[in-house]
Scaffold this motif. Structure first.
Motif, short mmCIF file in Angstrom:
data_model
loop_
_atom_site.label_atom_id
_atom_site.label_comp_id
_atom_site.label_asym_id
_atom_site.label_seq_id
_atom_site.Cartn_x
_atom_site.Cartn_y
_atom_site.Cartn_z
N ASP A 279 3.14 5.83 -3.02
CA ASP A 279 4.31 6.68 -3.30
C ASP A 279 4.63 6.68 -4.78
O ASP A 279 4.93 7.72 -5.37
CB ASP A 279 5.49 6.18 -2.48
CG ASP A 279 6.67 7.15 -2.53
OD1 ASP A 279 6.45 8.32 -2.92
OD2 ASP A 279 7.79 6.74 -2.20
N TYR B 218 0.82 -1.21 0.00
CA TYR B 218 0.00 0.00 0.00
C TYR B 218 0.86 1.26 0.00
O TYR B 218 0.69 2.15 -0.85
CB TYR B 218 -0.93 0.00 1.21
CG TYR B 218 -1.78 1.24 1.31
CD1 TYR B 218 -2.86 1.44 0.48
CD2 TYR B 218 -1.46 2.25 2.24
CE1 TYR B 218 -3.62 2.60 0.56
CE2 TYR B 218 -2.22 3.40 2.33
CZ TYR B 218 -3.29 3.57 1.49
OH TYR B 218 -4.04 4.72 1.56
N SER B 219 1.78 1.37 0.93
CA SER B 219 2.58 2.60 1.04
C SER B 219 3.44 2.82 -0.19
O SER B 219 3.51 3.93 -0.74
CB SER B 219 3.45 2.54 2.30
OG SER B 219 2.65 2.46 3.46
N PRO C 255 1.21 8.41 3.00
CA PRO C 255 0.11 8.13 2.06
C PRO C 255 -1.23 8.48 2.69
O PRO C 255 -1.32 8.72 3.90
CB PRO C 255 0.23 6.62 1.84
CG PRO C 255 0.78 6.11 3.13
CD PRO C 255 1.71 7.19 3.64
N THR D 27 1.40 10.53 -2.17
CA THR D 27 1.91 10.77 -0.83
C THR D 27 2.30 12.23 -0.68
O THR D 27 2.57 12.92 -1.66
CB THR D 27 3.13 9.88 -0.55
OG1 THR D 27 4.12 10.12 -1.57
CG2 THR D 27 2.75 8.41 -0.57
#
Length: 457
Positions: A53, A48-49, A81, A58
């Protein structure tokens, strides 16, 4: 023995892979529930992160958060995020809400929908604005339009009919009170008649007066005659029916004016500007006018027919401009609809708020339906394949559009529904002269009434 066990394990693995591939093609819903859903959730949680990004979704963390990270972990401060909500699985995909970071907007997430689709291994990603600062991601696990299954739950109501399935697995509801008039275009065998059947059978279960104008000698609308309050099967009959509808509209306006002319001390909630503000015991039944192959009303061969055409088009424009407040709604269908039909065609099209475009024969027809709404929708309509009947692009004058597909409904089932709901047809005296003749159903005798005996002397 060891070799036998190895071959058995290898065979079992190949059988499992083959079975999963077959299920993914033949039974996509079952494959999604058993295999696709766990894999997609695992991908989403693990990446997810980094995915946010990579998609540019983000932002730099706040000063206090950066100080707290450096003080507690002494690691590099990374961009933040959008805050992710609870993942809610469905039978067709996933739902998840995101709280946008400061400086972001829903359009930023929508622009990255294709990247998110590939990153998380789903069929499509749709973005919906829930409230300021919050969007909902609707992840669709497979192509729901390939085999249409309407959802069991939807927000229905009076004059709000589920007609088709959207590409985001939600029901497309034809809401006449929100979009009073609609234009439906489509070539032969594109699914236009199927859309009309689903709409008619949905309205048949409600106390709505259904009026049909089918200048193809009634081949499309005649099977629904038991439920129709009026039917015209040629231009001559349509030239008599349309003035009667205009007169009914004028009478309803007189009824509304009488309600507006009440005493000054009447509460504000009793003052109305349309039929829906009238008391239920005084409110006339809504009327939905279906016009199949509208071009037949415009085509003329002689000057006498031209005068009749101009009169009918004038009545249609008046109904489109003023009918909503009187509870009269239009559903105009055809293969092509544009200025080449004659005087008044463009003016009538401008009053038709909803647009549904099935597969068409040329790009110009798609532009007639959707060109003044959204240019992207025109390209989507031109890309509809012939082997997908019922697939269409729907939009309205707000600029939004989406793909839909109508579920299959046989003509026999639609006609049976109209016969079963014939008693729900409201009484509209102005339409009584145009009510279609419905022959009585033959009664099958279970056996002979009396036994024949020979005459003896």
């Amino acid at each position: 023995m060891t070799d036998l066990v190895t071959w058995a394990e290898l065979g079992g693995s190949l059988a499992a892979v083959g079975g999963a591939a077959y299920a993914r093609h033949a039974y996509p819903a079952a494959y999604w529930s058993t295999v696709g859903l766990p894999l997609s959730v695992a991908r989403l949680l693990a990446s997810y992160s980094s995915t946010m990004d990579a998609c540019g979704l983000t932002v730099e963390p706040s000063r206090w958060r950066a100080l707290a990270v450096r003080a507690t972990t002494r690691r590099e401060v990374r961009p933040v995020p959008p805050r992710r909500g609870v993942i809610r699985p469905t039978t067709t995909g996933l739902r998840m809400r995101l709280r946008l970071a400061p400086g972001q907007e829903p359009a930023d997430v929508a622009a990255s929908a294709e990247r998110l689709r590939h990153a998380w291994g789903v069929h499509a990603v749709h973005v919906r604005d829930v409230k300021p600062g919050v969007v909902e991601l609707r992840l669709v696990g497979f192509d729901v339009l390939r085999k249409v299954r309407m959802p069991r739950r939807f927000d229905g109501g009076p004059l709000r009919i589920p007609v088709a399935l959207r590409e985001d697995a939600t029901a497309f509801l034809r809401d006449y009170r929100a979009v009073p008039h609609e234009l439906v275009l489509g070539a032969t065998l594109s699914g236009k008649s199927m859309y009309l059947r689903n709409l008619l059978t949905g309205l048949a279960a409600q106390p709505v007066a259904l009026v049909g104008v089918d200048c193809k000698r009634g081949v499309e609308l005649a099977p629904f005659a038991p439920r129709l309050s009026a039917l015209a099967t040629d231009p001559d009959q349509a030239a008599e029916l349309l003035p009667a509808l205009v007169k009914e509209m004028e009478n309803r306006y007189d009824l509304i004016k009488a309600r507006q002319g009440i005493a000054p001390g009447t509460p504000e909630e009793l003052i109305t500007s349309d039929v829906w503000g009238l008391p239920e015991d005084e409110r006339p039944a809504p009327i939905v006018l279906f016009i199949d192959e509208v071009a037949e009303l415009f085509l003329v061969a002689t000057r006498k027919e031209e005068e009749r055409r101009d009169e009918m088009v004038t009545h249609l424009i008046r109904l489109a401009q003023l009918g909503r407040a009187a509870g009269i709604y239009l559903e105009v269908c055809g293969q092509r609809f544009g200025a080449e039909l004659g005087k008044g065609a463009t003016m009538l099209r401008a009053q038709l708020t909803g647009r549904v475009c099935h597969r068409v024969n040329d790009e110009a027809s798609a532009k007639m339906a959707l060109g003044d709404i959204a240019p992207e929708a025109v390209l989507a309509a031109c890309a509809i394949a012939p082997e997908l009947p019922g697939l269409a692009v729907v939009g309205d004058t707000s600029g939004g559009w989406s793909r839909i597909r109508t579920p299959y409904l046989s003509l026999a089932d639609a006609a049976a529904t109209c016969r079963a709901t014939a008693d729900l047809a409201p009484d509209v005296p102005a339409l009584d002269p145009f009510r279609p003749y419905v022959p009585p159903m033959p009664v099958e005798a279970s056996g002979p009434v009396a036994t024949a005996r020979p005459v003896t002397e």
